[in-house]
Motif scaffolding. Structure first.
Motif, PDB file in Angstrom:
ATOM      1  N   ALA A 152       0.841  -1.203   0.000  1.00 45.66           N
ATOM      2  CA  ALA A 152       0.000   0.000   0.000  1.00 45.66           C
ATOM      3  C   ALA A 152       0.877   1.253   0.000  1.00 45.66           C
ATOM      4  CB  ALA A 152      -0.927   0.004   1.211  1.00 45.66           C
ATOM      5  N   MET A 153       1.851   1.295   0.897  1.00 43.89           N
ATOM      6  CA  MET A 153       2.701   2.496   1.007  1.00 43.89           C
ATOM      7  C   MET A 153       3.460   2.746  -0.290  1.00 43.89           C
ATOM      8  SD  MET A 153       3.479   5.046   2.906  1.00 43.89           S
ATOM      9  CE  MET A 153       4.794   6.264   3.290  1.00 43.89           C
ATOM     10  N   VAL A 197       3.071   6.172  -2.518  1.00 43.48           N
ATOM     11  CA  VAL A 197       4.180   7.089  -2.832  1.00 43.48           C
ATOM     12  C   VAL A 197       4.417   7.167  -4.342  1.00 43.48           C
ATOM     13  CG1 VAL A 197       6.655   7.530  -2.540  1.00 43.48           C
ATOM     14  CG2 VAL A 197       5.264   6.820  -0.579  1.00 43.48           C
ATOM     15  N   SER A 198       4.267   6.031  -5.000  1.00 44.03           N
ATOM     16  CA  SER A 198       4.411   5.986  -6.451  1.00 44.03           C
ATOM     17  C   SER A 198       3.427   6.954  -7.114  1.00 44.03           C
ATOM     18  CB  SER A 198       4.111   4.558  -6.904  1.00 44.03           C
ATOM     19  OG  SER A 198       4.836   4.241  -8.033  1.00 44.03           O
ATOM     20  N   ARG A 205       0.946   4.522  10.407  1.00 46.30           N
ATOM     21  CA  ARG A 205       2.193   4.740  11.162  1.00 46.30           C
ATOM     22  C   ARG A 205       3.323   5.105  10.204  1.00 46.30           C
ATOM     23  NH1 ARG A 205       3.846   6.062  14.176  1.00 46.30           N
ATOM     24  NH2 ARG A 205       5.398   4.554  14.883  1.00 46.30           N
ATOM     25  N   TYR A 206       3.350   4.430   9.064  1.00 47.74           N
ATOM     26  CA  TYR A 206       4.364   4.714   8.038  1.00 47.74           C
ATOM     27  C   TYR A 206       4.236   6.176   7.599  1.00 47.74           C
ATOM     28  CZ  TYR A 206       7.584   2.706   4.452  1.00 47.74           C
ATOM     29  OH  TYR A 206       8.677   2.360   3.677  1.00 47.74           O
ATOM     30  N   ILE A 207       2.992   6.615   7.383  1.00 45.09           N
ATOM     31  CA  ILE A 207       2.750   7.986   6.937  1.00 45.09           C
ATOM     32  C   ILE A 207       3.058   8.984   8.057  1.00 45.09           C
ATOM     33  CG2 ILE A 207       0.968   9.584   6.104  1.00 45.09           C
ATOM     34  CD1 ILE A 207      -0.319   6.988   4.777  1.00 45.09           C
ATOM     35  N   LEU A 230      10.035   6.742   4.703  1.00 43.45           N
ATOM     36  CA  LEU A 230      10.505   6.889   3.319  1.00 43.45           C
ATOM     37  C   LEU A 230      10.371   5.576   2.557  1.00 43.45           C
ATOM     38  CD1 LEU A 230      13.863   8.789   4.003  1.00 43.45           C
ATOM     39  CD2 LEU A 230      11.642   9.782   3.360  1.00 43.45           C
ATOM     40  N   THR A 231      10.353   5.690   1.229  1.00 39.29           N
ATOM     41  CA  THR A 231      10.459   4.492   0.395  1.00 39.29           C
ATOM     42  C   THR A 231      11.661   4.708  -0.527  1.00 39.29           C
ATOM     43  OG1 THR A 231       9.158   5.371  -1.453  1.00 39.29           O
ATOM     44  CG2 THR A 231       7.941   4.284   0.339  1.00 39.29           C
TER      45      THR A 231
END
Ligand SMILES: Nc1ncnc2c1ncn2[C@@H]1O[C@H](COP(=O)(O)OP(=O)(O)OP(=O)(O)O)[C@@H](O)[C@H]1O
Ligand SMILES: Nc1ncnc2c1ncn2[C@@H]1O[C@H](COP(=O)(O)OP(=O)(O)OP(=O)(O)O)[C@@H](O)[C@H]1O
Ligand SMILES: [Mg+2]
Ligand SMILES: [Mg+2]
Lengths: 270, 270
Positions: free
Chosen positions: B20-21, B25-26, B48-50, B229-230
């Motif tokens: 999903a993340m 971001v893509s 949480r990632y966001i 971040l990715t």
């Protein structure tokens, strides 16, 4: 009364069911009578693994050591009070039913926070929590400072375990041996791996958990699921797939031995 | 109205939040406005990632493209009827709130079968289901014959998707593009990998799902979680960790491009 080992981690896919099956077969092969209670009444990976084992024995006319397996499905009662009363009753009935028939009960929890899971945690003599080498998994256990990678405090699952320990203390003065084990550990060195390791070390000093040697990411831990077998069954089964003696299998056997010894199970020492 | 992408798989830890993340971001980096709805109100890995991303921007005084993120916590109502009515209302309100503000909504489902998850599945234009290369994961989607490794029939999650498609069909005649993607694929050739591949191929012919190139098991897909971040943000961030140009990163970028193209998103084509 039987020794209770609980596989718990509300993070999905951390390896609870896989670790549960390997602990079950390990103990069976040492001659202990094992009961399993699957609290994931829908997915029931552990129970499916055991069903596959039973089907394998039947299809191949062989005998393999088997646990006494039980599943506790979630209540369909329409109010939470009724559902919890129903689940508590079935959980206790299952425990009582197994009590005189087994030496150890292995309870597999779902990858979410459920009432049944909390009952199991309160009943644990040993709580085994596998985690992926990942801050996504660690996020459920501790809050981490992204600058220093130091532990800032406990997170949801650590708090849940703490409450379970409190309830247990009040119920019968019992204690829970909480064991963390790294699972699906990559073979290659990586900064991430070092950071996870240092967080795990810090956790042992901060939240009453200890850690033991874990399991590497190895296909052998999952490829035998359709037949209900584990690496430990392979020699018996004369399943002489050439790679039964591959280095990965030798390493896996080592890991499983270290895991069982690391659990330090009171009933297992002579 | 916004395009709805749902990450669904009731099997825990198959890679929903991670995928999903990376999709979020893509799309953000392509200039689309993205909304996220997290249906795992307790664990909320995607959220949480966001949050980590937001904190990173603040701590480093930088700007990174951000989604509009929402969480829908499970109802604490004491009867299922009240809980479902409550959750349905909050789900719809959230959708309506995001509707005019974003081009695409990415919904992350929990690793269990919940009412909110079923609502999301019914609303999906594209349903993305990551799976580990494992028969333990496949067990939720299809029953497999252990002798032939052929598909014997659908299992719980495939049935759940089928019902969601039925409900959608009746609601507005809409269809759901169901996409399977293999995740955490090992680098080494293994018999297990071949067998999973052949099951996935068979599934495409039997249960109305298609599959797209997946993601390998790579530390880069998880090590940047604490900073939100990715891989795709790394060049901007001048986070010139020497290995930004390692082969694994180059391969990962390829995998992400192939994943996005494989999704065949209508709004993404010119
Ligand atoms: N050490 C390992 N090596 C290789 N694959 C593994 C290992 N441990 C687990 N797996 C695989 O990882 C996936 C998740 O493992 P498992 O189902 O045991 O986790 P779980 O915590 O029980 O998940 P859930 O939360 O859904 O109950 C499965 O596909 C399993 O086959
Ligand atoms: N391609 C990948 N390479 C390396 N690690 C991965 C990859 N995909 C997922 N992971 C890691 O595997 C674990 C499970 O992934 P994730 O949390 O995204 O799954 P999930 O399906 O959202 O789980 P849940 O069911 O708990 O919501 C996490 O520790 C994540 O960092
Ligand atoms: Mg499980
Ligand atoms: Mg998730």
């Amino acid at each position: 009364r039987p020794y209770v080992i609980v596989l718990g981690n509300e993070k999905g896919g951390s390896g609870k069911s896989t670790t549960a099956m390997h602990i079950v077969v390990s103990l069976l092969r040492e001659g202990f009578r094992v009961g399993t209670i699957d609290l994931d009444g829908r997915q029931k990976s552990l129970t499916r693994y055991i069903e596959n084992r039973r089907a394998y024995c039947k299809a191949n006319d062989v005998e393999l050591p088997m646990p006494l397996e039980r599943v506790i499905v979630r209540s369909t009662a329409r109010t939470s009070d009724e559902a919890e009363a129903d689940e508590k009753m079935r959980f206790e009935d299952t425990y009582v039913e197994l009590m005189d028939q087994v030496d150890v009960i292995v309870i597999d929890c779902p990858g979410s926070d459920t009432f049944l899971s909390r009952l199991a945690h309160t009943a644990a003599d040993t709580l085994v929590t596998p985690i992926n080498d990942s801050f996504v998994d660690l996020d459920l256990i501790a809050r981490i400072d992204p600058k220093t990678y130091r532990v800032a405090g406990p997170s949801l699952y650590a708090e849940m375990v703490w409450k379970a320990r409190q309830r247990r203390q009040m119920a019968d003065g019992g204690t829970i041996d909480w064991v963390l084990l790294r699972n699906r550990v990559g073979a290659v060195h990586a900064k991430n791996k070092e950071r996870v390791e240092s967080v795990v070390e810090e956790l042992t000093k901060r939240i009453g958990v200890r850690y033991i040697p874990g399991l590497g990411e190895r296909v052998i831990y999952r490829e035998l699921f359709p037949n209900g077998l584990t690496l430990m069954d392979l020699r018996d089964e004369g399943v002489s797939e050439r790679n039964d003696f591959s280095m990965s299998h030798v390493a896996a056997r080592q890991e499983l031995r270290a895991l069982m010894d690391g659990l330090n199970l009171a009933f297992r020492r002579e």
